[in-house]
Design a protein around this motif. Structure first.
Motif, PDB file in Angstrom:
ATOM      1  N   LYS A  82      25.074 -12.012 -22.768  1.00 56.65           N
ATOM      2  CA  LYS A  82      23.659 -12.113 -23.109  1.00 56.65           C
ATOM      3  C   LYS A  82      23.434 -12.330 -24.605  1.00 56.65           C
ATOM      4  N   VAL A  83      24.110 -11.553 -25.427  1.00 64.81           N
ATOM      5  CA  VAL A  83      23.916 -11.640 -26.877  1.00 64.81           C
ATOM      6  C   VAL A  83      24.281 -13.024 -27.395  1.00 64.81           C
ATOM      7  N   ASN A  84      25.398 -13.555 -26.928  1.00 67.01           N
ATOM      8  CA  ASN A  84      25.919 -14.812 -27.465  1.00 67.01           C
ATOM      9  C   ASN A  84      25.625 -16.022 -26.600  1.00 67.01           C
ATOM     10  N   ASP A  85      24.805 -15.831 -25.561  1.00 68.23           N
ATOM     11  CA  ASP A  85      24.573 -16.947 -24.644  1.00 68.23           C
ATOM     12  C   ASP A  85      25.946 -17.534 -24.300  1.00 68.23           C
ATOM     13  N   GLY A  86      26.870 -16.623 -23.981  1.00 72.12           N
ATOM     14  CA  GLY A  86      28.268 -16.988 -23.813  1.00 72.12           C
ATOM     15  C   GLY A  86      28.669 -17.189 -22.367  1.00 72.12           C
ATOM     16  N   ARG A  87      29.870 -17.739 -22.224  1.00 75.50           N
ATOM     17  CA  ARG A  87      30.415 -17.938 -20.883  1.00 75.50           C
ATOM     18  C   ARG A  87      31.925 -18.088 -20.968  1.00 75.50           C
ATOM     19  N   VAL A  88      32.571 -17.744 -19.861  1.00 76.56           N
ATOM     20  CA  VAL A  88      34.000 -18.000 -19.733  1.00 76.56           C
ATOM     21  C   VAL A  88      34.125 -19.470 -19.362  1.00 76.56           C
ATOM     22  N   ALA A  89      34.653 -20.269 -20.283  1.00 76.70           N
ATOM     23  CA  ALA A  89      34.785 -21.708 -20.050  1.00 76.70           C
ATOM     24  C   ALA A  89      36.020 -22.023 -19.219  1.00 76.70           C
ATOM     25  N   SER A  90      37.054 -21.179 -19.373  1.00 75.82           N
ATOM     26  CA  SER A  90      38.296 -21.393 -18.638  1.00 75.82           C
ATOM     27  C   SER A  90      39.071 -20.088 -18.622  1.00 75.82           C
ATOM     28  N   LEU A  91      39.731 -19.819 -17.516  1.00 72.58           N
ATOM     29  CA  LEU A  91      40.551 -18.623 -17.413  1.00 72.58           C
ATOM     30  C   LEU A  91      41.709 -18.897 -16.475  1.00 72.58           C
TER      31      LEU A  91
END
Length: 169
Positions: A82-91
């Motif tokens: 939420k804070v960083n408008d982040g996402r796991v792009a690849s794992l």
């Protein structure tokens, strides 16, 4: 030109409060680093101090595991998303790529300077907290792009072993 606009969670009160806290942390970090430089410390001396703080974080805030998927689960918390408008792009079993689309730290820094070279160095040195955490696992961290450099998003690759392929990105 640096663009740093959150696209998600803008109506989420908790996310906004967490972002405000991180903006203030960014202002604080800027003032500390500027004061250290003005007192004669070098970027490398500051970097080592931050990296050591990251090693502490690695040993105390994250699970002691060889499983990068388990690490990613503890790293990419709902609050961080939420804070960083982040996402796991690849794992994968060997690599975790975290994408940040908004950085409240950059927002804080922009309140004090618009010097692109300083912002880029400040961002890179702040990432030593995460590099230090990676040190505790024997893993690598590579930045493939940063908001502070004007890339529009940060792509952070954490990988077991040498070198970060970042999913070929």
């Amino acid at each position: 030109m640096i663009t740093n606009t959150a696209k998600h969670y803008n109506d989420d009160f908790e996310a906004q409060q967490l972002r405000l806290s991180s903006v203030n942390r960014g202002k604080w970090v800027y003032q500390l680093v500027k004061s250290f430089l003005d007192a004669g410390m070098t970027w490398d001396e500051i970097r080592e101090g931050i990296r050591e703080a990251g090693r502490y974080k690695g040993y105390h805030d994250f699970p002691r595991t060889g499983d990068i998927r388990e690490f990613a689960e503890k790293f990419a918390t709902e609050d961080l998303v939420k804070v960083n408008d982040g996402r796991v792009a690849s794992l994968t079993d060997d690599e975790f790529v975290w994408e940040v689309n908004y950085c409240p730290m950059v927002e804080g820094w922009l309140k004090s300077t618009d010097d692109p070279e300083f912002l880029e160095k400040l961002c890179d040195i702040c990432m030593d907290i995460d590099r230090g955490a990676m040190d505790t696992y024997g893993w690598e961290l590579e930045l493939k792009g940063t908001i502070a450099k004007g890339d529009g998003k940060c792509t952070i690759c954490m990988r077991k072993g040498d070198g970060c392929a970042c999913g070929g990105k």
